[in-house]
Motif scaffolding. Structure first.
Motif, PDB file in Angstrom:
ATOM      1  N   LYS B   3      -3.928   0.452   7.032  1.00 45.26           N
ATOM      2  CA  LYS B   3      -2.561   0.060   6.734  1.00 45.26           C
ATOM      3  C   LYS B   3      -2.230   0.531   5.318  1.00 45.26           C
ATOM      4  CE  LYS B   3       0.062  -4.211   6.737  1.00 45.26           C
ATOM      5  NZ  LYS B   3      -0.136  -5.671   6.675  1.00 45.26           N
ATOM      6  N   THR B   4      -1.005   0.989   5.100  1.00 47.82           N
ATOM      7  CA  THR B   4      -0.627   1.389   3.747  1.00 47.82           C
ATOM      8  C   THR B   4       0.586   0.597   3.297  1.00 47.82           C
ATOM      9  OG1 THR B   4       0.799   3.140   4.545  1.00 47.82           O
ATOM     10  CG2 THR B   4      -1.480   3.743   4.017  1.00 47.82           C
ATOM     11  N   ILE B   5       0.751   0.573   2.000  1.00 44.94           N
ATOM     12  CA  ILE B   5       1.881  -0.155   1.420  1.00 44.94           C
ATOM     13  C   ILE B   5       2.585   0.764   0.443  1.00 44.94           C
ATOM     14  CG2 ILE B   5       2.498  -2.077  -0.105  1.00 44.94           C
ATOM     15  CD1 ILE B   5       0.045  -3.534   1.160  1.00 44.94           C
ATOM     16  N   GLN B   6       3.901   0.770   0.482  1.00 44.68           N
ATOM     17  CA  GLN B   6       4.656   1.613  -0.438  1.00 44.68           C
ATOM     18  C   GLN B   6       5.065   0.797  -1.652  1.00 44.68           C
ATOM     19  OE1 GLN B   6       7.878   3.872   1.293  1.00 44.68           O
ATOM     20  NE2 GLN B   6       6.398   5.525   1.539  1.00 44.68           N
ATOM     21  N   VAL B   7       4.870   1.394  -2.814  1.00 49.99           N
ATOM     22  CA  VAL B   7       5.304   0.697  -4.021  1.00 49.99           C
ATOM     23  C   VAL B   7       6.152   1.624  -4.870  1.00 49.99           C
ATOM     24  CG1 VAL B   7       3.319  -0.821  -4.106  1.00 49.99           C
ATOM     25  CG2 VAL B   7       3.250   1.348  -5.330  1.00 49.99           C
ATOM     26  N   ASN B   8       6.942   0.992  -5.742  1.00 50.96           N
ATOM     27  CA  ASN B   8       7.781   1.733  -6.669  1.00 50.96           C
ATOM     28  C   ASN B   8       7.278   1.455  -8.068  1.00 50.96           C
ATOM     29  OD1 ASN B   8       9.730   2.409  -8.501  1.00 50.96           O
ATOM     30  ND2 ASN B   8      11.439   1.503  -7.361  1.00 50.96           N
ATOM     31  N   LEU B   9       6.685   2.494  -8.686  1.00 49.44           N
ATOM     32  CA  LEU B   9       6.212   2.336 -10.065  1.00 49.44           C
ATOM     33  C   LEU B   9       7.168   3.103 -10.965  1.00 49.44           C
ATOM     34  CD1 LEU B   9       2.329   2.782  -9.871  1.00 49.44           C
ATOM     35  CD2 LEU B   9       3.578   0.717 -10.473  1.00 49.44           C
ATOM     36  N   SER B  10       7.983   2.417 -11.666  1.00 50.89           N
ATOM     37  CA  SER B  10       8.988   2.975 -12.573  1.00 50.89           C
ATOM     38  C   SER B  10       9.728   4.157 -11.939  1.00 50.89           C
ATOM     39  CB  SER B  10       8.359   3.366 -13.921  1.00 50.89           C
ATOM     40  OG  SER B  10       7.411   4.374 -13.737  1.00 50.89           O
ATOM     41  N   ALA B  20      -6.254  -0.750  -1.997  1.00 48.58           N
ATOM     42  CA  ALA B  20      -5.855  -0.201  -3.300  1.00 48.58           C
ATOM     43  C   ALA B  20      -4.686  -0.995  -3.866  1.00 48.58           C
ATOM     44  CB  ALA B  20      -5.481   1.267  -3.160  1.00 48.58           C
ATOM     45  N   TYR B  21      -3.751  -1.344  -2.976  1.00 50.52           N
ATOM     46  CA  TYR B  21      -2.592  -2.122  -3.424  1.00 50.52           C
ATOM     47  C   TYR B  21      -3.028  -3.473  -3.989  1.00 50.52           C
ATOM     48  CZ  TYR B  21       1.313  -5.310  -3.179  1.00 50.52           C
ATOM     49  OH  TYR B  21       2.231  -6.257  -3.488  1.00 50.52           O
ATOM     50  N   ASP B  22      -3.928  -4.133  -3.238  1.00 51.38           N
ATOM     51  CA  ASP B  22      -4.374  -5.463  -3.679  1.00 51.38           C
ATOM     52  C   ASP B  22      -5.035  -5.388  -5.052  1.00 51.38           C
ATOM     53  OD1 ASP B  22      -3.410  -6.690  -1.464  1.00 51.38           O
ATOM     54  OD2 ASP B  22      -5.300  -6.582  -0.347  1.00 51.38           O
ATOM     55  N   ALA B  53       1.731   5.532 -13.111  1.00 51.00           N
ATOM     56  CA  ALA B  53       2.413   6.476 -12.224  1.00 51.00           C
ATOM     57  C   ALA B  53       2.012   7.908 -12.561  1.00 51.00           C
ATOM     58  CB  ALA B  53       3.922   6.303 -12.359  1.00 51.00           C
ATOM     59  N   GLU B  54       1.986   8.207 -13.839  1.00 50.32           N
ATOM     60  CA  GLU B  54       1.565   9.547 -14.266  1.00 50.32           C
ATOM     61  C   GLU B  54       0.149   9.859 -13.789  1.00 50.32           C
ATOM     62  OE1 GLU B  54       4.091  10.064 -18.438  1.00 50.32           O
ATOM     63  OE2 GLU B  54       1.935   9.661 -18.486  1.00 50.32           O
ATOM     64  N   LEU B  55      -0.710   8.873 -13.992  1.00 50.36           N
ATOM     65  CA  LEU B  55      -2.113   9.077 -13.620  1.00 50.36           C
ATOM     66  C   LEU B  55      -2.242   9.282 -12.108  1.00 50.36           C
ATOM     67  CD1 LEU B  55      -3.854   6.489 -15.962  1.00 50.36           C
ATOM     68  CD2 LEU B  55      -4.075   8.967 -16.059  1.00 50.36           C
ATOM     69  N   PHE B  56      -1.458   8.494 -11.347  1.00 50.35           N
ATOM     70  CA  PHE B  56      -1.500   8.656  -9.888  1.00 50.35           C
ATOM     71  C   PHE B  56      -1.064  10.075  -9.491  1.00 50.35           C
ATOM     72  CE2 PHE B  56      -1.008   3.909  -8.584  1.00 50.35           C
ATOM     73  CZ  PHE B  56      -2.364   3.747  -8.794  1.00 50.35           C
ATOM     74  N   VAL B  66      -1.732   9.588  -0.178  1.00 48.19           N
ATOM     75  CA  VAL B  66      -1.996   8.145  -0.258  1.00 48.19           C
ATOM     76  C   VAL B  66      -2.980   7.839  -1.386  1.00 48.19           C
ATOM     77  CG1 VAL B  66      -2.852   6.135   0.987  1.00 48.19           C
ATOM     78  CG2 VAL B  66      -1.585   7.911   2.197  1.00 48.19           C
ATOM     79  N   VAL B  67      -2.610   6.842  -2.190  1.00 43.15           N
ATOM     80  CA  VAL B  67      -3.490   6.418  -3.283  1.00 43.15           C
ATOM     81  C   VAL B  67      -4.591   5.527  -2.713  1.00 43.15           C
ATOM     82  CG1 VAL B  67      -3.617   5.132  -5.443  1.00 43.15           C
ATOM     83  CG2 VAL B  67      -1.588   6.487  -4.912  1.00 43.15           C
ATOM     84  N   SER B  68      -5.848   5.881  -2.980  1.00 41.53           N
ATOM     85  CA  SER B  68      -6.966   5.112  -2.407  1.00 41.53           C
ATOM     86  C   SER B  68      -7.485   4.108  -3.433  1.00 41.53           C
ATOM     87  CB  SER B  68      -8.089   6.057  -2.021  1.00 41.53           C
ATOM     88  OG  SER B  68      -8.664   6.596  -3.197  1.00 41.53           O
TER      89      SER B  68
END
Lengths: 117, 555
Positions: B3-10, B20-22, B53-56, B66-68
């Motif tokens: 399962k994935t989750i979408q987030v908004n970082l700045s 990863a989200y948790d 966000a930059e690092l991602f 997808v960010v792991s």
């Protein structure tokens, strides 16, 4: 005594000074600052920088402007305020004094050690 | 499938694996708590989010979407743990570096005062953090406690004293921790399973997986809070006790010294209105053979009683100021106390010895010789210059002692009684009794008792006091007056005799105080009341009095 602890204390003391110094001639956004500071091994973890910037800004030494970035999120470009320039000048002169004093101390000590040999 | 989750970082959208989200959200929460309520919180968080966000973007490159969990872990490593931010490399965070920050945080939440959000001392804010409730409620509770019980102030002061202020970042993190409530417990179980499951399975198998553990930790923490509070409270109680000991000890010693130096009257004899008090030296002078013994026993008693109070005051001081001990003081105090014990025992023995023998000297006066007609005799008590409360009767009189002049002591220790059976002659016996170290001593002291009674043709007036020479010392001198009556003789006990009569046997067994004011006739079998109307009535009166007193008790 923990060596890491002592190193951290040394770094902590001059970190503010270095951040201000980096912003003396040109404005910069945090990632640029981080690159320089990490190269100079003044920062171990990046998180340290943000509270510091916030403090300096709240103290009126720094100000910033937003700029859109093509490759990522918008960037915050920091620069010195007039107050910041004065503050930096004062820190610089005391840094020079300190540097000379410490160097003289170390040198003196070295020659003495040599003499005794 | 994950399962994935979408987030908004700045302003940038990222897709994160659930684990990863948790992890990331726990990390940001932690930072947010560290700078909670401090001025630049929003800004710092914002800047950090920008950097993350930059690092991602760097990590993902152009291929991955997808960010792991690994990406998040490496970003966290670059950014550093919140307690490293301020460079607080104190011993504690150093020690906790080996454990995961989540673990550290959950295990070691502690009660601190919050310097960033304080009305008075940050106590309420700290408690709010500890229990994960809005400090406003805690403040309201304190204000209510103030209004309703008035105890809020004291409780607050105590808490302010015992709860340390959170000064370093790691202390603030300890202070903030994760709130303990049902919702967060559920959330933490999930977080734990997702975020630390891996680590835990690596290191300790099923150790971190049990969902009951989280609840147990919550309960644990509550108990820990109570335990910590109690421990600190005991500290405070210790200080209170210390102060109490110091005050109690000091005042007692001062009182003892005051008695020793004759500041206060310490012994009162008998009288209500007549203040027949003697200080400890006057009293000692008529008890002790020599002033040496007096000093020895007074000093001994003082040490015996006073030293424990000095020790009490001293122990109170050590409770108040731990660490400042006077060397050998304990030994010295014990030595002095022991000296006091020895002195007391020796002077005690010396006193006991001087009371060891007793003698009685009897003077007899036949009533005929005194010129008393033998039909009806009136018994009265002589006047009382000391105004001893008559209502207290016999016992008040008996306790009375006063030294009116240097060479004479006046005592009220005497009793009058009538012999149970008729005798051939009517006689008054004055029995003078005394104690002493030897029989000779006892006898001479008994003989030295000075007593006189008066009479006219039908009345015997007994002085309620006798005297003895001061130099004879107080050796339990006492006086007993026996009246022997012939058969058929009648005696009237005047009201005034109440203060001297004791245990007069009579056939109706009437108690002494009820015998006065009546005529008594000596018959073969003993004294019989002539005018007590009905004995039953006086008994009934007795019972009536008893009943009244019982009713009063019930009421």
């Amino acid at each position: 005594m923990n060596i890491e602890n002592s190193k951290a204390q040394l770094r902590k003391g001059i970190l503010e000074f270095c951040v201000l110094a980096l912003l003396k001639h040109k404005e910069a956004y945090p990632s640029e600052l981080l690159t320089s500071l990490k190269e100079a091994q003044l920062i171990v973890v990046e998180g340290t920088l943000y509270p510091l910037l916030s403090r300096l800004k709240n103290a009126g030494l720094l100000t910033y402007r937003w700029e859109e970035s093509k490759s990522g999120p918008p960037r915050k470009y920091y620069c010195l305020t007039e107050q910041g320039v004065t503050f930096l000048a004062e820190l610089s002169s005391s840094w020079d004094d300190l540097k000379l004093a410490v160097e003289a101390l170390l040198k003196d000590n070295q020659t003495k050690t040599k003499d005794s040999k | 499938m994950k399962k994935t989750i979408q987030v908004n970082l700045s302003g940038q959208v990222f897709t994160l694996d659930e684990d990863a989200y948790d992890r990331l959200s726990a990390y940001l929460n932690q930072i947010s708590r560290l700078y909670d309520r401090s001025a630049g919180k929003e800004e710092i968080l914002q800047d950090i989010e920008v950097r993350i966000a930059e690092l991602f973007i760097e990590k993902l490159g152009e291929l991955r979407q997808v960010v792991s969990l690994r990406d998040v872990d490496s970003v966290i490593e670059i950014m550093g743990r919140p307690e490293q931010f301020e460079g607080d490399f104190d011993g504690e965070s150093e020690a906790s570096r080996s454990s995961t920050y989540e673990e550290n945080e959950y295990r070691a939440r502690r009660l601190f005062r919050d310097p960033d959000d304080q009305v008075i001392g940050g106590v309420c804010s700290g408690i709010g953090y500890y229990f994960g409730i809005d400090p406003l409620w805690v403040r309201i509770a304190f204000v209510l406690a103030l209004v309703v019980f008035g105890t809020g102030v004291l409780f607050y002061i105590i808490l302010h004293i015992i709860v340390p202020e959170a000064k370093t970042a790691s202390e603030k993190l300890h202070m903030r921790g994760e709130p303990v409530n049902i919702g967060s417990i559920g959330k933490s179980i999930e977080e734990e399973l997702n975020a630390f499951g891996e680590r835990f399975s690596n290191s300790g198998g099923a150790f971190g997986r049990s969902s009951g553990k989280k609840l147990a930790r919550g309960i644990d923490r509550t108990f820990y809070f109570i335990a910590e509070l109690l421990r600190k409270l005991f500290n405070v109680i210790g200080k209170f006790l210390g102060a109490l000991f110091v005050i109690l000890g000091t005042f007692t010693v001062i009182a003892l010294l005051a008695a020793l130096f004759n500041v206060a009257d310490v012994i009162h004899f008998g009288a209500d209105r007549w203040s027949a008090s003697m200080d400890i030296y006057e009293w000692g002078e008529i008890v002790f053979d020599s002033s040496e013994w007096l000093i020895a026993s007074v000093a001994g008693l003082f040490l015996l009683v006073g030293i424990p109070f000095i020790a009490l005051a001293y122990s109170g001081l050590t409770l108040l100021f731990p660490g400042n001990r006077i060397p050998y003081l304990g030994t010295a105090l014990f030595g002095l106390w022991f000296l006091g014990l020895v002195l007391t025992i020796f002077s005690g023995f010396s006193i006991l010895k001087s009371f060891s023998k007793e003698e009685t000297v009897i003077e007899r006066y036949a009533l005929e010789e005194l010129g008393i007609r033998q039909d009806t005799l009136i018994i009265r008590s002589g006047s009382d210059p000391f105004n001893i409360s008559a209502s207290r009767g016999y016992s008040a009189n008996r306790d009375f002692m006063i030294k009116l002049s240097d060479d004479k002591v006046t005592r009220g220790n005497l009793e009058f009684t009538i012999m149970e059976m008729p005798s051939k002659r009517a006689v008054v016996e004055i029995c003078k009794r005394s104690e002493g170290a030897t029989f000779d001593q006892a006898q001479s002291k008994a003989e030295a008792i000075n007593y006189s009674f008066e009479n006219d043709s039908n009345t015997l007036i007994f002085n309620p006091f006798f005297t003895f020479p001061s130099r004879d010392l107080l050796r339990a001198q006492e006086l007993t007056i026996h009246l022997s009556m012939t058969e058929g003789m009648v005696v009237f006990l005047d009201e005034s005799s109440k203060r001297i009569i004791k245990d007069i046997p009579n056939v109706t067994n009437i108690y002494d105080p009820y015998m006065t004011g009546h005529y008594w006739k000596m018959e073969k079998e003993g004294l019989i009341c002539l005018d007590c109307e009905e004995i039953e009535k006086s008994d009934a009166q007795n019972e009536g009095i008893k009943e009244v007193s019982i009713q009063v008790n019930i009421d």
